[in-house]
Write a protein that holds these residues in place. Structure first.
Motif, PDB file in Angstrom:
ATOM      1  N   ASP A  30       0.829  -1.212   0.000  1.00  8.09           N
ATOM      2  CA  ASP A  30       0.000   0.000   0.000  1.00  8.09           C
ATOM      3  C   ASP A  30       0.859   1.256   0.000  1.00  8.09           C
ATOM      4  O   ASP A  30       0.552   2.239  -0.698  1.00  8.09           O
ATOM      5  N   GLU A  31       1.925   1.262   0.775  1.00  8.43           N
ATOM      6  CA  GLU A  31       2.830   2.413   0.808  1.00  8.43           C
ATOM      7  C   GLU A  31       3.517   2.575  -0.547  1.00  8.43           C
ATOM      8  O   GLU A  31       3.695   3.704  -1.033  1.00  8.43           O
ATOM      9  N   THR A  32       3.904   1.464  -1.146  1.00 10.52           N
ATOM     10  CA  THR A  32       4.559   1.521  -2.455  1.00 10.52           C
ATOM     11  C   THR A  32       3.599   2.035  -3.518  1.00 10.52           C
ATOM     12  O   THR A  32       3.964   2.843  -4.377  1.00 10.52           O
ATOM     13  N   ARG A  33       2.362   1.573  -3.474  1.00 12.23           N
ATOM     14  CA  ARG A  33       1.358   2.054  -4.427  1.00 12.23           C
ATOM     15  C   ARG A  33       1.167   3.569  -4.302  1.00 12.23           C
ATOM     16  O   ARG A  33       1.028   4.268  -5.298  1.00 12.23           O
ATOM     17  N   ALA A  34       1.136   4.073  -3.083  1.00  5.89           N
ATOM     18  CA  ALA A  34       0.965   5.516  -2.878  1.00  5.89           C
ATOM     19  C   ALA A  34       2.089   6.296  -3.549  1.00  5.89           C
ATOM     20  O   ALA A  34       1.857   7.340  -4.182  1.00  5.89           O
ATOM     21  N   VAL A  57       8.200   6.471 -14.410  1.00  5.85           N
ATOM     22  CA  VAL A  57       7.325   6.488 -13.234  1.00  5.85           C
ATOM     23  C   VAL A  57       7.989   5.723 -12.091  1.00  5.85           C
ATOM     24  O   VAL A  57       8.010   6.182 -10.945  1.00  5.85           O
ATOM     25  N   ALA A  58       8.520   4.554 -12.409  1.00  8.81           N
ATOM     26  CA  ALA A  58       9.201   3.751 -11.392  1.00  8.81           C
ATOM     27  C   ALA A  58      10.379   4.510 -10.797  1.00  8.81           C
ATOM     28  O   ALA A  58      10.591   4.499  -9.575  1.00  8.81           O
ATOM     29  N   CYS A  59      11.131   5.188 -11.655  1.00  4.52           N
ATOM     30  CA  CYS A  59      12.284   5.959 -11.188  1.00  4.52           C
ATOM     31  C   CYS A  59      11.845   7.089 -10.262  1.00  4.52           C
ATOM     32  O   CYS A  59      12.432   7.310  -9.204  1.00  4.52           O
ATOM     33  N   ARG A  60      10.788   7.803 -10.651  1.00  5.88           N
ATOM     34  CA  ARG A  60      10.264   8.886  -9.812  1.00  5.88           C
ATOM     35  C   ARG A  60       9.812   8.349  -8.449  1.00  5.88           C
ATOM     36  O   ARG A  60       9.971   9.010  -7.425  1.00  5.88           O
ATOM     37  N   LEU A  68       6.800  -2.263  -9.919  1.00  9.48           N
ATOM     38  CA  LEU A  68       5.659  -1.503 -10.439  1.00  9.48           C
ATOM     39  C   LEU A  68       4.723  -2.418 -11.221  1.00  9.48           C
ATOM     40  O   LEU A  68       3.503  -2.397 -11.008  1.00  9.48           O
ATOM     41  N   TYR A  69       5.291  -3.221 -12.122  1.00 16.96           N
ATOM     42  CA  TYR A  69       4.451  -4.105 -12.932  1.00 16.96           C
ATOM     43  C   TYR A  69       3.781  -5.194 -12.092  1.00 16.96           C
ATOM     44  O   TYR A  69       2.710  -5.682 -12.449  1.00 16.96           O
ATOM     45  N   ALA A  77      -4.123   0.660 -16.648  1.00 12.75           N
ATOM     46  CA  ALA A  77      -4.477   0.351 -15.259  1.00 12.75           C
ATOM     47  C   ALA A  77      -3.849   1.352 -14.310  1.00 12.75           C
ATOM     48  O   ALA A  77      -4.468   1.760 -13.319  1.00 12.75           O
ATOM     49  N   LEU A  78      -2.632   1.778 -14.609  1.00 14.63           N
ATOM     50  CA  LEU A  78      -1.957   2.773 -13.777  1.00 14.63           C
ATOM     51  C   LEU A  78      -2.714   4.096 -13.821  1.00 14.63           C
ATOM     52  O   LEU A  78      -2.922   4.744 -12.789  1.00 14.63           O
TER      53      LEU A  78
END
Length: 236
Positions: A30-34, A57-60, A68-69, A77-78
């Motif tokens: 959940d924290e990673t998704r945020a 996006v992953a880098c940011r 991410l995937y 979906a993202l």
């Protein structure tokens, strides 16, 4: 045992053995998704849907593309989950506003200010520009934004109005239609001014003033009461 051996033995017994700190605790999904959603909002708003890059996006977000995937399988979906996440936070604020004990005028002003802050947010404006530019090539993003953002905003405001109606504070025939008209009165002009580059986004104080004016107009109307008209006619 000589004195040196004895001292070393006592020291080894007196001082506990230090344990390694081990691996640091990992972030929850959940924290990673945020973090990912926040990074995606910036990526989409700056580069558009077509040019947005998942690796960037992953880098940011400070995560690997593999992570991410694992959490979000596709770019569409993202985009959908990013919009949904933003709307979830908005809905929680509006629902909270429906449960407080303020008078209906003050409560409506607060809810309308929250709506204005959402609709006129720089990233939301940028997302709408993206959709207008890319909807022919990517119709799914337009449908996603319409359902997850536009319709949900109106539904949230209609739900708030329903609560006030059940409490006996207002009377409406159709709360959803009223919510759409109220939201249009609140944001239509400033939103178009910003989107077409005629004016910058309104200041917070300007949004507060507009929310206050719209709440008063919605609750009281602008027609002169009939008894006052008769009085004025008699005086004339």
């Amino acid at each position: 045992m000589n004195r040196n051996d004895k001292d070393q033995t006592e020291q080894s017994l007196a001082v506990p053995e230090r344990r390694g700190r081990g691996r640091p605790q990992l972030r929850s999904d959940d924290e990673t998704r945020a973090l990912i959603y926040d990074a995606a909002r910036r990526e989409f708003s700056e580069r558009g849907f077509a040019a947005a890059n998942i690796a960037d996006v992953a880098c940011r977000a400070g995560v690997s593309t593999k992570t991410l995937y694992r959490l979000v399988p596709t770019k569409l979906a993202l985009f959908e989950e990013t919009v949904t996440d933003r709307m979830d936070r908005f809905v929680s604020i509006v629902n909270f506003g429906a449960c407080d004990g303020r008078d209906v005028a003050a409560a409506l002003e607060g809810v309308l200010l929250t709506c204005a802050e959402l609709v006129l947010d720089a990233e939301v404006i940028a997302l709408q520009r993206i959709i207008l530019a890319d909807s022919d090539k990517f119709p799914d993003i337009a449908e996603t934004f319409y359902e997850k953002a536009m319709q949900r905003t109106i539904a949230s405001l209609a739900s708030w109005l329903n609560v006030q109606q059940r409490r006996g504070r207002i009377v409406l025939d159709d709360t959803e239609a009223a919510a759409g008209m109220l939201l249009g009165m609140l944001v239509f002009k400033p939103q178009r001014d910003v989107m077409y580059g005629h004016k910058p986004a309104p200041l917070h104080s300007e949004m507060e003033a507009r929310a206050k004016a719209c709440a008063a107009l919605f609750l009281s109307g602008c027609a002169v009461p009939a008894d006052q008209i008769r009085k004025q006619s008699g005086e004339a």
